[in-house]
Design a protein around this motif. Structure first.
Motif, PDB file in Angstrom:
ATOM      1  N   PHE A  43      40.284  47.572  61.879  1.00 51.31           N
ATOM      2  CA  PHE A  43      41.136  46.578  61.221  1.00 51.31           C
ATOM      3  C   PHE A  43      40.874  46.553  59.717  1.00 51.31           C
ATOM      4  CE2 PHE A  43      41.754  41.893  60.188  1.00 51.31           C
ATOM      5  CZ  PHE A  43      43.134  41.996  60.075  1.00 51.31           C
ATOM      6  N   LEU A  44      39.588  46.591  59.326  1.00 49.93           N
ATOM      7  CA  LEU A  44      39.259  46.617  57.898  1.00 49.93           C
ATOM      8  C   LEU A  44      39.843  47.862  57.230  1.00 49.93           C
ATOM      9  CD1 LEU A  44      35.533  45.406  57.693  1.00 49.93           C
ATOM     10  CD2 LEU A  44      37.626  44.073  57.377  1.00 49.93           C
TER      11      LEU A  44
ATOM     12  N   LYS B 278      34.927  54.973  48.536  1.00 48.52           N
ATOM     13  CA  LYS B 278      35.313  53.826  47.706  1.00 48.52           C
ATOM     14  C   LYS B 278      34.956  52.521  48.405  1.00 48.52           C
ATOM     15  CE  LYS B 278      39.257  51.643  45.414  1.00 48.52           C
ATOM     16  NZ  LYS B 278      38.505  51.429  44.175  1.00 48.52           N
ATOM     17  N   PRO B 279      34.280  51.598  47.703  1.00 43.50           N
ATOM     18  CA  PRO B 279      33.942  50.315  48.327  1.00 43.50           C
ATOM     19  C   PRO B 279      35.189  49.546  48.736  1.00 43.50           C
ATOM     20  CG  PRO B 279      32.730  50.622  46.283  1.00 43.50           C
ATOM     21  CD  PRO B 279      33.760  51.701  46.333  1.00 43.50           C
ATOM     22  N   LEU B 280      35.073  48.813  49.817  1.00 41.86           N
ATOM     23  CA  LEU B 280      36.181  47.963  50.265  1.00 41.86           C
ATOM     24  C   LEU B 280      36.260  46.711  49.409  1.00 41.86           C
ATOM     25  CD1 LEU B 280      36.156  49.870  52.735  1.00 41.86           C
ATOM     26  CD2 LEU B 280      36.540  47.861  54.164  1.00 41.86           C
ATOM     27  N   SER B 281      37.428  46.144  49.327  1.00 42.92           N
ATOM     28  CA  SER B 281      37.611  44.843  48.695  1.00 42.92           C
ATOM     29  C   SER B 281      36.789  43.797  49.436  1.00 42.92           C
ATOM     30  CB  SER B 281      39.087  44.454  48.723  1.00 42.92           C
ATOM     31  OG  SER B 281      39.257  43.057  48.601  1.00 42.92           O
ATOM     32  N   ALA B 282      35.969  43.041  48.714  1.00 39.50           N
ATOM     33  CA  ALA B 282      35.188  41.979  49.349  1.00 39.50           C
ATOM     34  C   ALA B 282      36.099  40.901  49.923  1.00 39.50           C
ATOM     35  CB  ALA B 282      34.216  41.367  48.341  1.00 39.50           C
ATOM     36  N   SER B 283      37.241  40.679  49.274  1.00 36.75           N
ATOM     37  CA  SER B 283      38.220  39.713  49.800  1.00 36.75           C
ATOM     38  C   SER B 283      38.667  40.123  51.198  1.00 36.75           C
ATOM     39  CB  SER B 283      39.448  39.638  48.896  1.00 36.75           C
ATOM     40  OG  SER B 283      39.145  39.149  47.622  1.00 36.75           O
ATOM     41  N   LEU B 284      39.008  41.394  51.348  1.00 38.71           N
ATOM     42  CA  LEU B 284      39.511  41.870  52.631  1.00 38.71           C
ATOM     43  C   LEU B 284      38.417  41.926  53.691  1.00 38.71           C
ATOM     44  CD1 LEU B 284      41.960  44.699  51.494  1.00 38.71           C
ATOM     45  CD2 LEU B 284      42.510  42.348  52.187  1.00 38.71           C
ATOM     46  N   VAL B 285      37.201  42.226  53.289  1.00 39.43           N
ATOM     47  CA  VAL B 285      36.088  42.244  54.241  1.00 39.43           C
ATOM     48  C   VAL B 285      35.832  40.840  54.785  1.00 39.43           C
ATOM     49  CG1 VAL B 285      33.598  42.599  54.496  1.00 39.43           C
ATOM     50  CG2 VAL B 285      34.985  44.301  53.289  1.00 39.43           C
ATOM     51  N   ASP B 286      35.705  39.862  53.889  1.00 36.56           N
ATOM     52  CA  ASP B 286      35.401  38.495  54.325  1.00 36.56           C
ATOM     53  C   ASP B 286      36.542  37.904  55.149  1.00 36.56           C
ATOM     54  OD1 ASP B 286      33.068  38.780  52.879  1.00 36.56           O
ATOM     55  OD2 ASP B 286      33.806  37.658  51.135  1.00 36.56           O
ATOM     56  N   PHE B 287      37.757  38.055  54.639  1.00 39.60           N
ATOM     57  CA  PHE B 287      38.914  37.576  55.377  1.00 39.60           C
ATOM     58  C   PHE B 287      39.055  38.325  56.698  1.00 39.60           C
ATOM     59  CE2 PHE B 287      43.231  38.807  56.593  1.00 39.60           C
ATOM     60  CZ  PHE B 287      43.736  37.577  56.996  1.00 39.60           C
ATOM     61  N   GLY B 288      38.997  39.642  56.619  1.00 40.65           N
ATOM     62  CA  GLY B 288      39.305  40.459  57.779  1.00 40.65           C
ATOM     63  C   GLY B 288      38.350  40.248  58.931  1.00 40.65           C
ATOM     64  N   LEU B 289      37.056  40.199  58.657  1.00 37.77           N
ATOM     65  CA  LEU B 289      36.090  40.031  59.740  1.00 37.77           C
ATOM     66  C   LEU B 289      36.213  38.654  60.381  1.00 37.77           C
ATOM     67  CD1 LEU B 289      32.954  41.826  58.265  1.00 37.77           C
ATOM     68  CD2 LEU B 289      34.468  42.632  60.088  1.00 37.77           C
ATOM     69  N   PHE B 290      36.363  37.618  59.562  1.00 40.13           N
ATOM     70  CA  PHE B 290      36.507  36.284  60.145  1.00 40.13           C
ATOM     71  C   PHE B 290      37.784  36.181  60.964  1.00 40.13           C
ATOM     72  CE2 PHE B 290      38.135  31.960  60.151  1.00 40.13           C
ATOM     73  CZ  PHE B 290      37.079  31.304  60.765  1.00 40.13           C
TER      74      PHE B 290
ATOM     75  N   PRO C 141      36.895  33.473  51.228  1.00 37.90           N
ATOM     76  CA  PRO C 141      36.415  34.837  50.975  1.00 37.90           C
ATOM     77  C   PRO C 141      36.115  35.032  49.499  1.00 37.90           C
ATOM     78  CG  PRO C 141      38.791  34.851  51.200  1.00 37.90           C
ATOM     79  CD  PRO C 141      38.342  33.442  51.466  1.00 37.90           C
ATOM     80  N   ARG C 142      35.428  36.100  49.202  1.00 34.97           N
ATOM     81  CA  ARG C 142      35.162  36.439  47.806  1.00 34.97           C
ATOM     82  C   ARG C 142      36.467  36.794  47.080  1.00 34.97           C
ATOM     83  NH1 ARG C 142      30.550  40.751  49.096  1.00 34.97           N
ATOM     84  NH2 ARG C 142      31.532  40.564  51.171  1.00 34.97           N
ATOM     85  N   GLY C 143      36.421  36.725  45.754  1.00 34.11           N
ATOM     86  CA  GLY C 143      37.618  36.903  44.942  1.00 34.11           C
ATOM     87  C   GLY C 143      38.091  38.354  44.882  1.00 34.11           C
ATOM     88  N   LEU C 144      39.314  38.517  44.381  1.00 32.71           N
ATOM     89  CA  LEU C 144      39.951  39.831  44.320  1.00 32.71           C
ATOM     90  C   LEU C 144      39.173  40.837  43.482  1.00 32.71           C
ATOM     91  CD1 LEU C 144      43.746  39.029  43.844  1.00 32.71           C
ATOM     92  CD2 LEU C 144      42.604  39.856  45.897  1.00 32.71           C
ATOM     93  N   HIS C 145      38.393  40.367  42.536  1.00 30.62           N
ATOM     94  CA  HIS C 145      37.696  41.255  41.609  1.00 30.62           C
ATOM     95  C   HIS C 145      36.436  41.870  42.204  1.00 30.62           C
ATOM     96  CE1 HIS C 145      36.029  37.227  41.305  1.00 30.62           C
ATOM     97  NE2 HIS C 145      34.933  37.727  40.790  1.00 30.62           N
ATOM     98  N   LEU C 146      35.984  41.369  43.351  1.00 26.14           N
ATOM     99  CA  LEU C 146      34.700  41.791  43.909  1.00 26.14           C
ATOM    100  C   LEU C 146      34.873  42.843  44.995  1.00 26.14           C
ATOM    101  CD1 LEU C 146      33.021  38.284  44.115  1.00 26.14           C
ATOM    102  CD2 LEU C 146      32.515  40.094  42.465  1.00 26.14           C
ATOM    103  N   GLU C 147      33.844  43.687  45.133  1.00 24.76           N
ATOM    104  CA  GLU C 147      33.844  44.727  46.151  1.00 24.76           C
ATOM    105  C   GLU C 147      32.624  44.580  47.050  1.00 24.76           C
ATOM    106  OE1 GLU C 147      33.966  48.290  43.778  1.00 24.76           O
ATOM    107  OE2 GLU C 147      36.165  48.281  43.689  1.00 24.76           O
ATOM    108  N   GLU C 148      32.706  45.190  48.229  1.00 22.24           N
ATOM    109  CA  GLU C 148      31.588  45.211  49.169  1.00 22.24           C
ATOM    110  C   GLU C 148      31.087  46.650  49.263  1.00 22.24           C
ATOM    111  OE1 GLU C 148      28.709  44.950  50.924  1.00 22.24           O
ATOM    112  OE2 GLU C 148      29.560  42.917  51.066  1.00 22.24           O
TER     113      GLU C 148
END
Length: 524
Positions: A25-26, A175-187, A160-167
């Motif tokens: 999904f991520l 390429k690192p994933l968007s931290a926004s998408l990681v936090d949102f997506g997993l939850f 989730p973390r902001g658009l500017h941050l990566e995981e």
């Protein structure tokens, strides 16, 4: 471990969270939305250059018809109609249990400003929220004290973390994933259906938005995610934090983009001051006084909060107030009484101004805030309370408060920045400092004020010109004062790193947009 091209860059794998299906999904989110996110960040950078050259933020003439049209956002679900007191805090296990059981109407579980985004903090945070949704989360402290969820728990929202941050620990093609998408997506992936079965839903707070196109991006993410899990469109609800100056100029547009998923707007007032400094800080007429003098009654802050209430109520959604960061002072009754009175006055201002709810950072403030809102807001909200458009005028948004700059104000900014950066680098994003629960927003304001005063060569009320030499002296004095409290001496390692980081933040000709972008590289 590798799923297609997604790789985990850590020995800690968190198999209950990073399942094959969740990682797929991520990866799907990344493939669909990463290029758009990158484009939005480039647009942010372009706007920042314009602001630095003297261009002021303004309303978009192309959306005038939208602003004038009588549309409304979708109605709030049952468990988001009464949000009079929301408690916020990091996704640490004991905090999640205590917040959900605090008596607050809602709990915002925070992966962003009050969370130091270590790999363990973020993944264990997901485990904690999954346990909370399942109703089986518990914790036993090293001293043997047991914590468990109460029978009636607050409605859960996730930031989730902001658009500017990566995981950096999760990558696709290197390429690192968007931290926004990681936090949102997993939850979302692990909890959306379970929440719906309980009569609730996947609810979120969206941080740091600067433009309605960023709200459009989030809306597309929501639509994609709901389709992916075969969940009806509009099930996700999101409250946007209005914590940037440019966002105030497109409130209607932000709500319009999210109108089927919107749960309103929130006044993220500390980050808002930070954004104000970033946008206007180079203008000599925009020199701000000591942070303690930028109160919510100043024109720039009152115009901002009134605009949020006016637009939200016109569009039929909640206008949430700001944070009370005070912590009860158990060891000093007199100081505690003064602190609680400050909270009471702040919450009274909010409810009388038309806000539909407020934030607190500590369970000990929940009953006080509820009492104020219960007295003056007998219904679940006051969305029917309409304000006149632009009551104070948009010019007030750009008007700095009168006041002075003091040596004490400068040294307080430095002291708080050092202490917070030390805490963040050690993995604690919510730091109890001087009876206040501070997060990254406080350090952001503090370092940007020092930068602004340096940029303009400001003079303190004591007659001291603020130049690099003077700031270096103040940093050294505050560092030495804090170092004297650190025993044994090896405990100075993180504080020394915090000092170097702060110096880079305040002395750079063009400071980084967010301190977390630079500090994240230093996290273990």
């Amino acid at each position: 471990m590798e799923i297609s091209t997604l790789t985990i860059h850590s020995e800690k794998r968190y198999p209950q969270i990073l399942t094959q299906q969740a990682l797929q999904f991520l990866e799907a989110l990344h493939g669909q939305f990463e290029s758009m996110r990158s484009g939005l960040l480039l647009e942010r950078a372009s706007r920042a250059i314009l602001y630095h050259s003297g261009v002021l933020p303004s309303k978009d003439p192309s959306t005038a018809a939208l602003r004038n049209a009588p549309w409304q956002c979708a109605a709030a679900p049952k468990d988001l109609r009464d949000r009079r007191v929301e408690i916020t805090g990091p996704v640490e296990r004991k905090m999640v249990i205590n917040a959900l059981s605090s008596g607050a109407n809602c709990f915002m579980a925070d992966f962003e400003d009050s969370n130091s985004p270590t790999w363990s903090n973020c993944m264990e945070g997901q485990e904690n929220l999954k346990g909370a949704v399942a109703g089986n989360l518990s914790y036993t402290s090293p001293e043997g004290k047991h914590y468990a969820l109460g029978e009636n728990t607050a409605t859960l929202l996730v930031r989730p973390r902001g658009l500017h941050l990566e995981e950096r620990h999760l990558r696709v093609g290197g390429k690192p994933l968007s931290a926004s998408l990681v936090d949102f997506g997993l939850f979302f992936f692990h909890n959306a259906k379970a929440l719906i079965e309980k009569g609730s839903g996947p609810y979120f707070y969206l941080p740091k938005l600067e433009h309605y196109l960023e709200a459009r991006w989030w809306n597309k993410v929501f639509e994609f995610a709901q389709n992916y899990l075969s969940i009806p469109q509009g099930t996700i609800k999101a409250t946007v934090l209005i914590e940037t100056l440019p966002a105030v100029y497109c409130l209607d547009e932000i709500l319009y983009e999210l109108r089927y998923h919107s749960a309103g707007l929130n006044c993220g007032r500390w980050d808002y001051i930070f954004s104000w400094l970033k946008v206007l800080g180079r203008r000599p007429e925009s020199l701000l006084p000591d942070r303690s003098q930028i109160t919510m009654d100043t024109p720039m802050m009152k115009a901002y909060t009134q605009k949020v209430v006016e637009v939200c109520h016109r569009r039929g959604v909640h206008a949430m107030g700001g944070m009370a960061a005070q912590i009860p002072i158990k060891e000093d009754r007199e100081k505690n009484a003064l602190a609680m009175e400050k909270v009471r006055k702040d919450k009274l201002r909010e409810v009388l101004d038309g806000h539909d709810g407020t934030w607190v950072a500590h369970p000990g403030l929940v009953s006080l805030a509820k009492e104020v809102f219960d007295t003056h807001m007998p219904g679940p909200n006051q969305i029917d309370k309409k304000l006149k458009s632009d009551m104070m005028g948009m010019q007030a948004l750009l008007t700095p408060p009168n006041g002075s700059i003091s040596e004490q104000g400068a040294r307080t900014n430095i002291n708080i920045s050092l202490l917070y950066l030390e805490s963040w680098l050690e993995g604690r994003g919510a730091a109890a400092l001087y009876h206040l629960m501070e997060d990254a927003a406080t350090a952001e304001i503090s370092r940007m004020q020092i930068w602004q005063w340096l940029y303009h060569g400001a003079t303190t009320k004591e007659g001291v010109r603020i130049d690099r030499n003077q700031v270096e002296k103040w940093i050294a004095l505050e560092f030495e004062s804090l170092a004297a409290l650190r025993q044994p001496p090896q405990n100075l390692k993180t504080l020394t790193t915090a000092r170097s980081l702060l110096e880079s933040l305040v002395f750079d000709e063009v400071p980084p947009e967010f301190l977390t972008l630079r500090a994240y590289k230093l996290l273990k």
